[in-house]
Design an enzyme around this catalytic site. Structure first.
Site, mmCIF file in Angstrom:
data_model
loop_
_atom_site.group_PDB
_atom_site.id
_atom_site.type_symbol
_atom_site.label_atom_id
_atom_site.label_comp_id
_atom_site.label_asym_id
_atom_site.label_seq_id
_atom_site.Cartn_x
_atom_site.Cartn_y
_atom_site.Cartn_z
ATOM 1 N N LYS A 137 -2.290 16.091 -13.118
ATOM 2 C CA LYS A 137 -0.836 16.235 -13.225
ATOM 3 C C LYS A 137 -0.426 17.700 -13.208
ATOM 4 C CE LYS A 137 1.625 16.163 -16.991
ATOM 5 N NZ LYS A 137 2.307 15.822 -18.256
ATOM 6 N N ASP A 159 3.953 11.668 -14.851
ATOM 7 C CA ASP A 159 3.920 11.741 -16.311
ATOM 8 C C ASP A 159 4.359 10.390 -16.877
ATOM 9 O OD1 ASP A 159 6.654 11.646 -15.937
ATOM 10 O OD2 ASP A 159 7.099 13.407 -17.147
#
Length: 214
Positions: free
Chosen positions: A124, A142
């Site tokens: 991420k 997320d």
């Protein structure tokens, strides 16, 4: 998990997102690729607002890996001790700075594999840096994107990698650059976890969520 919405509906959803916010931006403060990388690494299990508060005084004195090394782990802790996991994060940021100086001449690499090899940097974080700094259409999934993707049917998947692939495979290519920003902002402020604001949602007529709160 909702079904995957068909292409025409996805295009309409992102047309609306784009009309409402043509140039969505990430909410982490930064001044260069390195400070963006550090800010995203610090944001794990912390809010963007909380990270920005800690970096307001940090980045003016440590905006390069060399300056971060000079500050040292204990000096860094003094700046970031109000956010979660600060000792582990400080350790990783210092290790990261050392690697960037020794192996990359103090520059942040623009490859996902190289970024993910750095301490404290996951997929991420790497995708956020690639997207926000270099303009790659990388999708940083997320909790907000994972929830929205599955709840609305925009990009359903059993884990974050599956949702990332669903975004890449199904969302029209002309929306790929900003897709994760639109989804994060919508999930953070409208399609919230406990009390989604369905009554004011601009895609409520297209969404697959069966428990809409009107």
């Amino acid at each position: 998990m909702a079904r995957q919405l068909p292409y025409p509906i996805l295009r309409e959803i992102f047309d609306r997102f784009q009309a409402a916010e043509p140039e969505p931006k990430g909410e982490l403060d930064h001044v260069n690729a390195y400070t963006l990388l550090v800010a995203v690494a610090l944001s794990a299990q912390a809010t963007d607002a909380g990270v920005n508060k800690t970096t307001r005084d940090l980045f003016p004195i440590a905006d390069t890996p060399q300056k971060m090394l000079a500050l040292g782990e204990e000096g860094l802790i003094e700046h970031i001790k109000t956010i979660g996991l600060y000792r582990n994060k400080a350790r990783n940021v210092i290790k990261m700075a050392k690697i960037l100086v020794e192996e990359y001449g103090g520059e942040v690499p623009n490859s996902r594999a190289a970024l993910q090899a750095l301490p404290g940097v996951g997929r991420k974080t790497a995708n956020v840096v690639l997207n926000m700094w270099w303009g790659f259409p990388a999708q940083a999934v997320d909790t907000h994107i994972f929830r929205l993707g599955n709840r609305a049917g925009i990009a359903p998947g059993k884990d974050v990698v599956a949702v990332e692939r669903a975004i890449e495979d199904n969302i029209p290519v002309d929306f790929q650059l900003h897709a994760h920003h639109w989804m994060i902002l919508h999930g953070r402020y409208v399609c919230t976890a406990r009390k989604p604001k369905c009554g004011t949602c601009l895609i409520r007529d297209l969404c697959e969520f069966e428990e809409k709160v009107l």
